[in-house]
Design a protein around this motif. Structure first.
Motif, short mmCIF file in Angstrom:
data_model
loop_
_atom_site.label_atom_id
_atom_site.label_comp_id
_atom_site.label_asym_id
_atom_site.label_seq_id
_atom_site.Cartn_x
_atom_site.Cartn_y
_atom_site.Cartn_z
N LEU A 131 0.86 -1.19 0.00
CA LEU A 131 0.00 0.00 0.00
C LEU A 131 0.89 1.24 0.00
N VAL A 132 0.86 2.01 -1.09
CA VAL A 132 1.68 3.23 -1.11
C VAL A 132 0.86 4.37 -0.52
N ALA A 133 1.32 4.88 0.59
CA ALA A 133 0.51 5.86 1.33
C ALA A 133 1.40 6.98 1.87
N GLY A 134 2.29 7.44 1.01
CA GLY A 134 3.18 8.53 1.43
C GLY A 134 2.76 9.87 0.84
N GLY A 135 1.69 9.86 0.04
CA GLY A 135 1.31 11.08 -0.69
C GLY A 135 0.73 12.14 0.23
N LEU A 136 0.94 13.38 -0.17
CA LEU A 136 0.48 14.53 0.61
C LEU A 136 -1.03 14.74 0.52
N GLY A 137 -1.60 14.39 -0.62
CA GLY A 137 -3.02 14.62 -0.81
C GLY A 137 -3.36 16.10 -0.90
N GLU A 138 -2.52 16.86 -1.61
CA GLU A 138 -2.74 18.31 -1.70
C GLU A 138 -4.07 18.65 -2.36
N ARG A 139 -4.45 17.83 -3.36
CA ARG A 139 -5.70 18.14 -4.08
C ARG A 139 -6.92 18.00 -3.17
N LEU A 140 -6.83 17.09 -2.21
CA LEU A 140 -7.95 16.87 -1.31
C LEU A 140 -7.92 17.88 -0.17
N ILE A 145 -4.08 11.94 7.76
CA ILE A 145 -3.65 10.99 6.72
C ILE A 145 -4.87 10.51 5.95
N LYS A 146 -4.67 10.28 4.67
CA LYS A 146 -5.81 9.87 3.83
C LYS A 146 -6.34 8.49 4.25
N LEU A 147 -5.45 7.66 4.80
CA LEU A 147 -5.90 6.31 5.20
C LEU A 147 -6.93 6.36 6.31
N ILE A 182 3.25 -1.15 4.07
CA ILE A 182 2.73 0.21 3.90
C ILE A 182 3.91 1.16 3.70
N MET A 183 3.90 1.89 2.60
CA MET A 183 4.93 2.93 2.45
C MET A 183 4.37 4.25 2.99
N THR A 184 5.09 4.82 3.92
CA THR A 184 4.70 6.11 4.49
C THR A 184 5.76 7.14 4.08
N ARG A 213 9.38 3.72 5.31
CA ARG A 213 9.18 5.18 5.19
C ARG A 213 10.05 5.74 4.07
N GLN A 214 9.42 6.44 3.15
CA GLN A 214 10.19 7.06 2.08
C GLN A 214 10.72 8.41 2.57
N GLU A 215 11.85 8.81 2.03
CA GLU A 215 12.43 10.11 2.39
C GLU A 215 12.28 11.06 1.21
N HIS A 240 10.06 12.36 -3.93
CA HIS A 240 10.70 11.64 -5.02
C HIS A 240 9.66 10.84 -5.81
N GLY A 241 8.45 10.65 -5.23
CA GLY A 241 7.39 9.95 -5.94
C GLY A 241 7.18 8.53 -5.45
N HIS A 242 6.05 7.93 -5.90
CA HIS A 242 5.71 6.61 -5.34
C HIS A 242 6.57 5.47 -5.86
N GLY A 243 7.42 5.76 -6.88
CA GLY A 243 8.38 4.74 -7.33
C GLY A 243 9.39 4.39 -6.24
N ILE A 269 -1.29 -1.19 -4.24
CA ILE A 269 -2.56 -0.44 -4.20
C ILE A 269 -2.33 0.99 -3.70
N GLN A 270 -3.33 1.84 -3.93
CA GLN A 270 -3.24 3.25 -3.51
C GLN A 270 -3.96 3.47 -2.17
N ASP A 271 -3.79 4.67 -1.63
CA ASP A 271 -4.32 4.90 -0.27
C ASP A 271 -5.84 5.07 -0.20
N THR A 272 -6.49 5.54 -1.25
CA THR A 272 -7.94 5.78 -1.14
C THR A 272 -8.71 5.21 -2.32
N CYS A 431 -10.47 8.84 -3.75
CA CYS A 431 -10.85 10.08 -3.06
C CYS A 431 -9.63 11.00 -3.14
N LYS A 432 -9.59 11.84 -4.16
CA LYS A 432 -8.40 12.65 -4.40
C LYS A 432 -8.69 14.15 -4.38
N ASN A 433 -9.95 14.55 -4.64
CA ASN A 433 -10.22 15.97 -4.86
C ASN A 433 -11.13 16.56 -3.79
P1 UTP Z 1 -1.60 10.59 -5.79
O1 UTP Z 1 -1.48 10.75 -7.24
O2 UTP Z 1 -2.97 10.44 -5.24
O3 UTP Z 1 -0.80 11.77 -5.13
O4 UTP Z 1 -0.73 9.37 -5.36
P2 UTP Z 1 -0.85 12.38 -3.67
O5 UTP Z 1 0.50 12.96 -3.46
O6 UTP Z 1 -1.29 11.41 -2.64
O7 UTP Z 1 -1.97 13.50 -3.79
P3 UTP Z 1 -1.82 14.97 -4.41
O8 UTP Z 1 -1.29 14.80 -5.80
O9 UTP Z 1 -0.87 15.72 -3.50
O10 UTP Z 1 -3.20 15.52 -4.37
C1 UTP Z 1 -1.08 8.07 -5.74
C2 UTP Z 1 -0.67 7.13 -4.60
O11 UTP Z 1 0.73 7.21 -4.41
C3 UTP Z 1 1.02 7.53 -3.06
C4 UTP Z 1 -0.21 8.24 -2.54
O12 UTP Z 1 -0.27 8.14 -1.14
C5 UTP Z 1 -1.32 7.49 -3.27
O13 UTP Z 1 -1.63 6.27 -2.61
N1 UTP Z 1 2.25 8.34 -3.04
C6 UTP Z 1 2.35 9.46 -3.82
C7 UTP Z 1 3.29 7.95 -2.25
O14 UTP Z 1 3.19 6.92 -1.53
N2 UTP Z 1 4.43 8.68 -2.26
C8 UTP Z 1 4.59 9.78 -3.03
O15 UTP Z 1 5.67 10.39 -3.00
C9 UTP Z 1 3.51 10.18 -3.83
#
Ligand code: UTP
Length: 595
Positions: A131-140, A145-147, A182-184, A213-215, A240-243, A269-272, A431-433
């Motif tokens: 589960l990649v869950a390190g994203g900021l979720g700026e659009r939302l 945490i989105k989880l 879980i990647m945080t 945990r990603q840096e 650096h991104g979910h890669g 899988i993604q967080d939401t 759930c992104k926006n």
């Molecule tokens: P999203 O495209 O939804 O990006 O990531 P985001 O960063 O969470 O949201 P915005 O763009 O700021 O609104 C797709 C998946 O990749 C994870 C997110 O947590 C989501 O599950 N992700 C994204 C990471 O784990 N690490 C990252 O650096 C970026």
């Protein structure tokens, strides 16, 4: 230690550095200076001044150094190569012709779907969920945490609880603990750990969950890959991104350990995305049936739609590369090669290039080899915004990025890459926006991807399962809630402990009828035979472990019902109303009639 470099600040000389920095930090500073990064230290205060800030700075540098395979000099070396490529304006797809990828279409149910799902259920016993869950979720813009966001507010189940409940139900059923990785990130790590602890890991034993945990990575201010400073003594760091998940699975030894414990497939899988497990088992089954080393769960895409299309890129003298191509690149590539009209619809109105939704199934054995040969750094790219046509300076600092779906770029041994296409709502509704942006997307005919549309689709998947089992389902009309369409019912939640597959639903539900705004929740070993749940009623069954429940020839009465209550303008602004309700614009209230 001898001073190696004439430019080395005195602060790194033996006497000044003694006790201030660790040997590793001093060594790193020297490496960086040799690498052309002396600007990092050029405006340092004299020894004895700003020691605290200096220490913090060196600790941050060392942290970034240790997090990147090969360290910061490997990072800047990779960056220089990629920046030079970007500046040359080279077309990454030069010489490539796009063709339809190898795909299996499971966008409708039938014998192929059932066979894939049955196969996938077996293979799930030898799978792990990543589960990649390190994203900021700026659009939302959610302040947590989105989880933690509920996927539904009938019983208020968070995304993490939902995912964990499936993993638990499948582990119990298949007799093997299915690992959850879980990647945080620094934005989500603490929140994720707190939620897991507060909920006793949602019933999963401690050893079943691994957190990686990603840096962040340092930003780069110029073509020489000079590390950018936020201010004196502070590195500018960016995601650096979910890669990163590939790097972490490698450097932590987790991928290897999983393989040693008998895991054969990783499901990313993604967080939401509450829909993911509707399709995941069938997709894993397709990987097994077709021998896919890398399988993307994808959706039908309308030509031009703003979703990356998965294409097989054919190039003379090179192996085919099946990869996600951003929609704004795909159309010109088609026009320049095989299709002067660009991306055109097929007889069903869809593009030949299905939409990428970043749900991936990777076979672990070839994956381990790719991680080994790439050191875990997968298909990085850089996207500098040049300040002028000379393409020599940037508008703002750039950084290397990596996306998990780009893994096939590192394949070199004929790995088999395929795609499994599912109905969109069935497999993906994230759930992104925030609501305002979601309403705008609706107006532009795009998927809203809000908390409300995700919940709407969660119930729709429940209705789809009931229909597949032969129950009659009559939908209530769609309403607009804060500019986002919502079908108010029936609201159907079938918990993983009730059914993991369509075959389970068919086995447990016979006949029956549900309509209007009725609510149905089934958890545990429940069987329904000819059960009617009319509008204005509900049936909620939580069967305890080892206590099966059968309900036969029964009609629910309006003793208790669940009603959708739109939030008022005042409530939408009020801190008193939980944020998870404000991001959807309604609450669901249960009322009980006393008879
Ligand atoms: P999203 O495209 O939804 O990006 O990531 P985001 O960063 O969470 O949201 P915005 O763009 O700021 O609104 C797709 C998946 O990749 C994870 C997110 O947590 C989501 O599950 N992700 C994204 C990471 O784990 N690490 C990252 O650096 C970026």
């Amino acid at each position: 230690m001898q001073i190696q470099n004439a430019q080395e600040p005195t602060v790194f000389s033996n006497n000044s550095a003694a006790g201030l920095f660790s040997d590793a930090e001093i060594q790193l500073a020297r490496e960086l200076i040799s690498d052309g990064q002396s600007h990092l230290f050029s405006d340092w205060d004299e020894p004895g001044v700003g020691d605290h800030e200096k220490r913090r700075f060196m600790a941050a540098l060392l942290n970034a150094h240790l997090a990147y395979p090969g360290g910061l000099t490997a990072y800047t070396r990779n960056a220089r190569l990629l920046l030079a490529e970007a500046a040359s304006g080279a077309n990454p797809f030069e010489g490539c012709t796009p063709a339809q990828p190898d795909l299996v279409d499971l966008s409708s149910f039938g014998p192929d779907y059932d066979a894939a799902e049955a196969e996938g259920l077996k293979c799930f016993a030898e799978s792990a969920v990543v589960l990649v869950a390190g994203g900021l979720g700026e659009r939302l813009g959610y302040h947590g945490i989105k989880l933690d966001i509920p996927v539904e507010v009938t019983e208020t189940t968070s995304y993490l609880a939902h995912y964990a409940s499936l993993i638990k139900a499948a582990s119990d059923r298949l007799g093997r603990p299915i690992p959850l990785i879980i990647m945080t990130s620094r934005d989500t790590d603490e929140g994720t750990r707190t939620t897991l602890a507060a909920n006793k890991n949602f019933g999963l034993p401690e050893g079943q969950i691994t957190i990686l945990r990603q840096e962040l990575v340092p930003a780069l201010s110029d073509m020489k890959a000079s590390l950018a400073l936020e201010k004196k003594y502070e590195l500018l760091l960016k995601p650096h991104g979910h890669g990163d998940i590939h790097t972490l699975l490698h450097t932590s030894g987790t991928a290897k350990k999983l393989a040693e414990s008998g895991v054969r497939y990783l499901l990313f899988i993604q967080d939401t995305n509450g829909q993911v497990f509707n399709a995941a088992l069938a997709a894993i089954g397709v990987s097994e049936q077709r021998g896919y080393d890398f399988n993307s769960i994808a959706v039908n895409r309308i030509p031009g739609e703003a979703v990356g299309g998965i294409a097989r890129l054919v190039k003379n003298g090179a192996p085919d590369l099946t990869i996600n191509v951003e929609y704004n690149l795909l159309d010109p590539l088609l026009r320049a090669t095989v299709s002067p009209e660009g991306d055109v619809p097929d007889e069903k109105g869809f593009s030949k290039f299905p939409g990428n939704i970043n749900l991936l199934i990777v076979r672990l054995a070839p994956y381990l080899k790719v991680l080994e040969s790439s050191g875990g750094v997968v298909a990085e790219f850089v996207n500098p915004k040049f300040s002028d046509a000379t393409r020599t300076s940037f508008k703002k600092p750039a950084r290397l990025e990596t996306l998990m779906q780009d893994l096939p770029k590192n394949f070199t041994s004929g790995e088999k890459v395929g795609v499994t296409v599912f109905d969109r709502v069935w497999c993906f509704s994230a759930c992104k926006n925030n609501l305002a942006d979601a309403a705008q997307k609706v107006a532009q005919n795009s998927p809203p991807e809000s908390a409300s549309s995700a919940e709407n689709d969660f119930y729709e998947a429940g209705r789809t399962k009931l229909r597949a089992a032969g129950m009659t389902v009559e939908d209530s009309p769609q309403e607009m809630l804060q500019g986002v369409p919502f079908t108010t019912g029936p609201r159907v939640i079938l918990r993983p402990s009730f059914a993991l597959t369509l075959a389970d639903v068919r086995e447990k539900i016979q006949g029956g009828h549900i309509s209007g705004d009725a609510t149905l929740v089934l958890e545990g070993d429940v069987h329904l035979k000819n059960v009617t749940i009319p509008a204005g009623t509900s049936l909620i069954v939580h069967a305890k472990d080892g206590a099966p429940v059968t309900i036969e020839n029964f009609t629910a009465t309006p003793k208790s019902r669940f009603t959708i209550q739109p939030l008022t303008d005042e409530e939408m602004q009020s801190d008193q109303v939980p944020e998870y309700l404000r991001i959807r614009g309604y609450r669901i209230v249960k009322s009980t009639e006393i008879s």
